[in-house]
Design a protein around this motif. Structure first.
Motif, mmCIF file in Angstrom:
data_model
loop_
_atom_site.group_PDB
_atom_site.id
_atom_site.type_symbol
_atom_site.label_atom_id
_atom_site.label_comp_id
_atom_site.label_asym_id
_atom_site.label_seq_id
_atom_site.Cartn_x
_atom_site.Cartn_y
_atom_site.Cartn_z
ATOM 1 N N ALA A 75 15.790 -69.462 3.978
ATOM 2 C CA ALA A 75 14.500 -69.565 3.296
ATOM 3 C C ALA A 75 14.371 -68.535 2.173
ATOM 4 O O ALA A 75 13.772 -68.823 1.123
ATOM 5 C CB ALA A 75 13.367 -69.386 4.299
ATOM 6 N N LEU A 76 14.934 -67.357 2.383
ATOM 7 C CA LEU A 76 14.766 -66.274 1.418
ATOM 8 C C LEU A 76 15.926 -66.132 0.429
ATOM 9 O O LEU A 76 15.834 -65.334 -0.510
ATOM 10 C CB LEU A 76 14.573 -64.941 2.153
ATOM 11 N N TYR A 77 16.991 -66.907 0.616
ATOM 12 C CA TYR A 77 18.170 -66.650 -0.215
ATOM 13 C C TYR A 77 17.958 -66.917 -1.709
ATOM 14 O O TYR A 77 18.544 -66.214 -2.531
ATOM 15 C CB TYR A 77 19.405 -67.389 0.301
ATOM 16 N N VAL A 102 15.668 -57.418 1.432
ATOM 17 C CA VAL A 102 16.396 -57.179 2.686
ATOM 18 C C VAL A 102 15.413 -56.735 3.770
ATOM 19 O O VAL A 102 15.467 -57.202 4.917
ATOM 20 C CB VAL A 102 17.511 -56.135 2.485
ATOM 21 N N GLY A 103 14.488 -55.832 3.411
ATOM 22 C CA GLY A 103 13.490 -55.390 4.371
ATOM 23 C C GLY A 103 12.556 -56.513 4.794
ATOM 24 O O GLY A 103 12.177 -56.614 5.962
ATOM 25 N N LEU A 104 12.199 -57.379 3.835
ATOM 26 C CA LEU A 104 11.333 -58.518 4.141
ATOM 27 C C LEU A 104 12.013 -59.462 5.120
ATOM 28 O O LEU A 104 11.397 -59.932 6.088
ATOM 29 C CB LEU A 104 10.984 -59.262 2.853
ATOM 30 N N TRP A 105 13.293 -59.755 4.899
ATOM 31 C CA TRP A 105 14.037 -60.630 5.809
ATOM 32 C C TRP A 105 14.085 -60.042 7.218
ATOM 33 O O TRP A 105 13.826 -60.745 8.212
ATOM 34 C CB TRP A 105 15.457 -60.858 5.293
ATOM 35 N N ARG A 107 12.078 -57.824 8.618
ATOM 36 C CA ARG A 107 10.745 -57.766 9.230
ATOM 37 C C ARG A 107 10.284 -59.143 9.698
ATOM 38 O O ARG A 107 9.804 -59.302 10.834
ATOM 39 C CB ARG A 107 9.751 -57.180 8.236
ATOM 40 N N LEU A 108 10.427 -60.151 8.839
ATOM 41 C CA LEU A 108 10.003 -61.498 9.224
ATOM 42 C C LEU A 108 10.834 -62.029 10.386
ATOM 43 O O LEU A 108 10.308 -62.673 11.301
ATOM 44 C CB LEU A 108 10.110 -62.438 8.021
ATOM 45 N N SER A 109 12.131 -61.759 10.365
ATOM 46 C CA SER A 109 13.001 -62.222 11.449
ATOM 47 C C SER A 109 12.584 -61.627 12.785
ATOM 48 O O SER A 109 12.546 -62.315 13.809
ATOM 49 C CB SER A 109 14.459 -61.858 11.155
ATOM 50 N N MET A 110 12.266 -60.330 12.792
ATOM 51 C CA MET A 110 11.905 -59.669 14.045
ATOM 52 C C MET A 110 10.495 -60.052 14.507
ATOM 53 O O MET A 110 10.264 -60.309 15.686
ATOM 54 C CB MET A 110 12.005 -58.152 13.876
ATOM 55 N N LEU A 111 9.556 -60.114 13.565
ATOM 56 C CA LEU A 111 8.181 -60.450 13.948
ATOM 57 C C LEU A 111 8.084 -61.853 14.528
ATOM 58 O O LEU A 111 7.362 -62.090 15.510
ATOM 59 C CB LEU A 111 7.254 -60.309 12.748
ATOM 60 N N THR A 112 8.787 -62.807 13.939
ATOM 61 C CA THR A 112 8.728 -64.184 14.441
ATOM 62 C C THR A 112 9.528 -64.370 15.724
ATOM 63 O O THR A 112 9.425 -65.412 16.366
ATOM 64 C CB THR A 112 9.209 -65.177 13.369
ATOM 65 N N ASP A 143 19.519 -51.941 15.671
ATOM 66 C CA ASP A 143 19.090 -50.704 15.026
ATOM 67 C C ASP A 143 18.873 -50.932 13.533
ATOM 68 O O ASP A 143 17.894 -50.450 12.945
ATOM 69 C CB ASP A 143 20.146 -49.606 15.211
ATOM 70 N N ILE A 144 19.797 -51.659 12.899
ATOM 71 C CA ILE A 144 19.704 -51.897 11.457
ATOM 72 C C ILE A 144 18.490 -52.756 11.136
ATOM 73 O O ILE A 144 17.726 -52.468 10.202
ATOM 74 C CB ILE A 144 21.005 -52.545 10.945
ATOM 75 N N LEU A 145 18.277 -53.808 11.901
ATOM 76 C CA LEU A 145 17.120 -54.675 11.673
ATOM 77 C C LEU A 145 15.812 -53.923 11.930
ATOM 78 O O LEU A 145 14.818 -54.124 11.227
ATOM 79 C CB LEU A 145 17.207 -55.903 12.566
ATOM 80 N N THR A 146 15.810 -53.059 12.925
ATOM 81 C CA THR A 146 14.617 -52.277 13.247
ATOM 82 C C THR A 146 14.275 -51.318 12.111
ATOM 83 O O THR A 146 13.120 -51.232 11.671
ATOM 84 C CB THR A 146 14.835 -51.505 14.551
ATOM 85 N N LEU A 147 15.269 -50.586 11.621
ATOM 86 C CA LEU A 147 15.030 -49.634 10.543
ATOM 87 C C LEU A 147 14.671 -50.350 9.241
ATOM 88 O O LEU A 147 13.742 -49.952 8.533
ATOM 89 C CB LEU A 147 16.265 -48.756 10.346
ATOM 90 N N SER A 148 15.398 -51.409 8.924
ATOM 91 C CA SER A 148 15.134 -52.135 7.679
ATOM 92 C C SER A 148 13.747 -52.770 7.680
ATOM 93 O O SER A 148 13.058 -52.795 6.661
ATOM 94 C CB SER A 148 16.189 -53.218 7.457
ATOM 95 N N GLY A 149 13.334 -53.291 8.828
ATOM 96 C CA GLY A 149 12.078 -54.018 8.900
ATOM 97 C C GLY A 149 10.848 -53.163 9.121
ATOM 98 O O GLY A 149 9.749 -53.547 8.707
ATOM 99 N N PHE A 150 11.013 -51.991 9.761
ATOM 100 C CA PHE A 150 9.823 -51.260 10.197
ATOM 101 C C PHE A 150 9.778 -49.796 9.757
ATOM 102 O O PHE A 150 8.800 -49.110 10.040
ATOM 103 C CB PHE A 150 9.688 -51.362 11.721
#
Length: 305
Positions: A75-77, A102-105, A107-112, A143-150
């Motif tokens: 969706a974001l590519y 990258v941060g938006l991806w 965050r949205l991935s983890m929140l959903t 860890d990477i998704l957590t830091l990038s998103g939040f």
């Protein structure tokens, strides 16, 4: 999607209950056992509805997790491509638009997926635009998704080259200017070190996992000296970070998370100034700070602390 994910999580596994210390007839031993159980969360297992792929387990929760992240990637590519072109032409040294997407991806991935960690000590974050070296403990690729998103600051990573070769996701990290590392190649390590120092000097914050690899049991491992020498050479401070209770949701034997992460905390710790200090002193200060901020079941074994 979130509702489906939650239902699947319940079906895939159940956490072992913690026995009550107030049960009639409880002995001192059972009370101590209950207290220990309250301190250390029960281990997750893949459950009956799971498969083994390449020696790693994946259950329904993990499969839905992967599908959800893939949906957001596709969706974001188009935005990734546009931001990548813009960054290369107008912001090649920092590439902030790529950091944003990258941060938006993440965050949205983890929140959903129903995952949102609790951010602690936000006041310890550096000013926006200030480059620092973040040094967290490392237990999972989450860890990477957590830091990038939040983590509410743009960051780049020093990542092994295999991650940057992952189709779409790894390519986006490359567009964003993340630093690739080939662990087995000494020349590549020197090139990556120089690129990391230059990245910091250009005003970018970096995340370096000073343990060098993921912890197998969630406990803090010994830190390596390299990241702290890098901070000195770049003239930036170090910000320790403690990631609490994320390891149990994605243990080393699992291909994807075994359940929806809950109770995860991201603690930002007071910065460590690097001017006039040796790498060894900074390493010790950072290690002690992270270790003290972790829950008992994640602290380093006594012999290694």
């Amino acid at each position: 999607m979130r509702a489906i994910f939650l239902v699947a999580a319940v079906a895939a596994f159940r956490l072992a209950p913690v026995p009550s210390a107030r049960m009639r007839g409880s002995s001192p031993i059972s009370v101590r056992a209950a207290a220990a159980a309250a301190i250390e969360p029960p281990a997750l297992q893949p459950g009956p509805l799971s498969l083994t792929l390449g020696g790693k387990s994946i259950n329904i929760v993990g499969a839905l997790f992967s599908i959800n992240m893939s949906i957001w990637v596709f969706a974001l590519y188009p935005l990734v491509i546009l931001c990548g072109i813009f960054s290369k032409l107008f912001d090649d040294k920092r590439r902030r638009s790529m950091d944003f997407v990258v941060g938006l991806w993440a965050r949205l991935s983890m929140l959903t997926c129903g995952y949102r960690p609790r951010l602690l000590n936000k006041e310890e974050l550096p000013a926006r635009g200030e480059a620092v070296l973040y040094v967290p403990n490392h237990t999972s690729y989450l860890d990477i998704l957590t830091l990038s998103g939040f983590l509410p600051r743009p960051v780049k990573y020093i990542s092994k080259i295999e991650i940057l070769r992952i189709p779409l996701i790894g390519w986006a990290m490359g567009f964003a200017g993340h630093v690739a590392l080939r662990r087995s190649d000494r020349r590549s390590q020197l090139d990556s070190y120089k690129k990391a120092v230059d990245t910091l000097k250009n005003g970018n914050s970096l995340v370096a996992f000073a343990e060098g690899t993921r912890s197998a049991d969630g406990r803090l491992q010994a830190f390596k000296r390299g990241p702290f020498k890098m901070a000195i050479d770049a003239g930036v401070d170090v910000v320790p970070v403690a990631i609490r209770d994320l390891y149990r949701w994605h243990p080393p034997f699992a291909l994807m998370p075994l359940g929806r992460p809950r109770g995860v905390e991201l603690a930002i710790l007071p910065r460590i100034h690097t001017i006039g200090k040796t790498p060894e002193r900074i390493l010790d200060e950072c290690y002690d700070a992270v270790n003290k901020a972790l829950p008992p079941h994640q602290k380093a074994p006594a012999a290694a602390s």
